[in-house]
Design an enzyme around this catalytic site. Structure first.
Site, mmCIF file in Angstrom:
data_model
loop_
_atom_site.group_PDB
_atom_site.id
_atom_site.type_symbol
_atom_site.label_atom_id
_atom_site.label_comp_id
_atom_site.label_asym_id
_atom_site.label_seq_id
_atom_site.Cartn_x
_atom_site.Cartn_y
_atom_site.Cartn_z
ATOM 1 C CG ASP A 40 -2.746 -4.441 -1.384
ATOM 2 O OD1 ASP A 40 -4.090 -4.738 -1.430
ATOM 3 O OD2 ASP A 40 -2.243 -4.876 -0.224
ATOM 4 C CG ASP A 85 -4.687 -1.355 3.928
ATOM 5 O OD1 ASP A 85 -5.481 -0.676 2.943
ATOM 6 O OD2 ASP A 85 -4.342 -2.519 3.510
ATOM 7 N NE ARG A 124 -11.460 -3.773 -0.726
ATOM 8 C CZ ARG A 124 -10.498 -4.884 -0.652
ATOM 9 N NH1 ARG A 124 -9.336 -4.415 -0.100
ATOM 10 N NH2 ARG A 124 -10.778 -6.006 -0.493
ATOM 11 C CG ASP A 135 -1.788 -1.202 1.451
ATOM 12 O OD1 ASP A 135 -2.407 -1.596 0.650
ATOM 13 O OD2 ASP A 135 -1.499 -1.885 2.399
#
Length: 444
Positions: A263, A267, A322, A224
């Site tokens: 990815d 996060d 997301r 990430d």
């Protein structure tokens, strides 16, 4: 009517007209925080998170490296210098100023490849017509194509990750500062500020094929742009997160599936807490933001009561999904602008025990895309969604979802009321304000 004031300089007054209503804004050449007086130091590297500005202001607040002594202020322009500045011993406050675009993978993917690794050999051995789709590759020996891929991936992992210490401010200098191909690891620390940087998503040079992932198998990637892992009091402000030169649309297909080399962009996982993300741009990406990375009880124990995060005045543009997907946390999302592209799947993923509050946001959806797509139910968890607008009109996002998905309705009422907010704009004003103020290069 009192104008809304933003931190910064070169202020100008702009009147936004909508119907019969006028909103007078005091804009700066680059913005920081809506609704707070201009009381921070002029040196942006020493600015701290304003009081009541989202969950990162809770308790001790977030000051990063604002109090750093002169000898702990570093200006860096290479990846080696950047990692060295973060590696200096001690947790006394530090400031790392990033000058220009720093490329963490300037030497290219071949530099990470383990001797003997050959992608064509990998494709030949694990092709579904010969390997099948019932057995994953976890038991493959070290000298197999998968074993050599694992070793190559480990070399890239070590090279592109940078661990951020406690009491640190990382800030871009000017309008063109950023990190390319890097993964910022904010892991197990407290009190971090990251501002005014463009993050070009890291490209996983060695994705893994998993023939058992779904009916057709899948390529899975790592890295990430930024990870908040078990850390507290983190403020991410005026950054731009993008896939840049390597969009998914340019990726090839192998075994009938997209060769996915990205990815997430951000996060927030493993018990991380008290995070504010403000005035950022998240763009051109698929799986954008994950809050809480698993439904399993082994991780739930550390996530319950944590993962408290605020998103405000961010621009989410041309994303697939997301934005964010949430488990467990009390997540406040207000005054953001969501602009959907042709590959749009959903914005908010309602996950296990999540407590989302979605208020005063604006959504711009293409013709033919229903407001019902904004919310996606992964688990039965109540949320609050109020005072939002879709394409300029008031919209009840929960009602829209439930009308389109009567078998899996969402429940209204997150069970908590956010209090850590600055000035809240009406949703109709959000597109103008956010589109002109969010992202890297707009902070002075």
């Amino acid at each position: 009517m009192n104008p809304l004031r933003w931190h910064g300089h070169a202020m100008r007054r702009v009147t936004v007209l909508t119907g019969c209503t006028a909103l007078v804004l005091t804009l700066t050449g680059t913005t920081a925080q809506a609704g707070h007086p201009d009381h921070h130091p002029r040196d942006t590297a020493r600015q701290t998170l304003p009081a009541d500005d989202g969950w990162a202001a809770h308790g001790t607040g977030t000051t990063g490296g604002a109090a750093a002594d002169a000898e702990r202020v570093y200006t860096v322009s290479t990846w080696a210098e950047f990692k060295a500045a973060l590696a200096v011993e001690g947790t006394a406050p530090r400031i790392v100023k990033v000058k220009g675009l720093i490329d963490a993978v300037s030497q290219g993917c071949d530099a990470f490849a383990e001797p003997g690794y050959d992608f064509d050999a990998y494709l030949e051995k694990y092709a579904p017509e010969t390997w099948g789709r019932e057995t994953d590759l976890s038991a493959e020996p070290d000298d197999s194509p998968e074993g050599l891929r694992r070793a190559s991936a480990a070399r890239q992992d070590q090279a592109i990750k940078a661990n951020v210490p406690a009491n640190t401010t990382i800030i871009g200098v000017g309008r063109n500062a950023g990190l390319k191909g890097a993964s910022l690891q904010i892991k197990g620390v407290d009190n971090v500020i990251v501002r005014n940087l463009t993050f070009e998503s890291p490209v996983d040079c060695f994705p893994q094929w998993d023939p058992t992932d779904g009916a057709q198998g899948n390529w899975n990637s790592e890295y990430d742009s930024a990870v908040v892992y078990g850390s507290t009091h983190v403020w991410l402000d005026h950054n731009t997160f993008t896939d840049g030169e390597h969009p998914d649309s340019a990726a090839p297909t192998y075994f009938g599936m997209l060769y996915q080399q990205h990815d997430g962009q951000l996060d927030i996982v493993r018990g991380a807490d008290h995070v504010t993300a403000s005035w950022n741009v998240f763009t051109e990406h698929d799986k954008t933001i994950l809050i809480g990375n698993s439904d399993s009880e082994s991780t739930a124990a550390g996530d319950r009561g944590h993962l408290r995060t605020t998103f405000h005045h961010n621009l989410f543009k041309n994303l697939v999904e997301r934005a964010p997907r949430v488990r467990f946390g009390q997540v406040d999302v207000y005054n953001n602008h969501f602009v959907a592209g042709e590959d749009y799947s959903y914005s908010f993923g309602v996950g296990k025990e999540s407590q989302l509050v979605v208020e005063h946001n604006a959504f711009t959806l293409p013709a033919g895309v229903s407001p019902a797509k904004v919310l996606k139910r992964w688990n039965d968890a109540p949320l609050t969604a109020a005072h939002n607008r879709v394409n300029g009109r008031p919209a009840d996002l929960i009602a829209a979802h439930n009308a389109a998905n009567p078998a899996t309705p969402l429940r209204s009422g997150a069970g908590w009321t956010p209090t850590l907010r600055g000035k809240v704009l009406p949703a109709w004003a959000v597109p103008f304000v956010v589109d002109h103020g969010a992202g890297a290069g707009r902070l002075r």
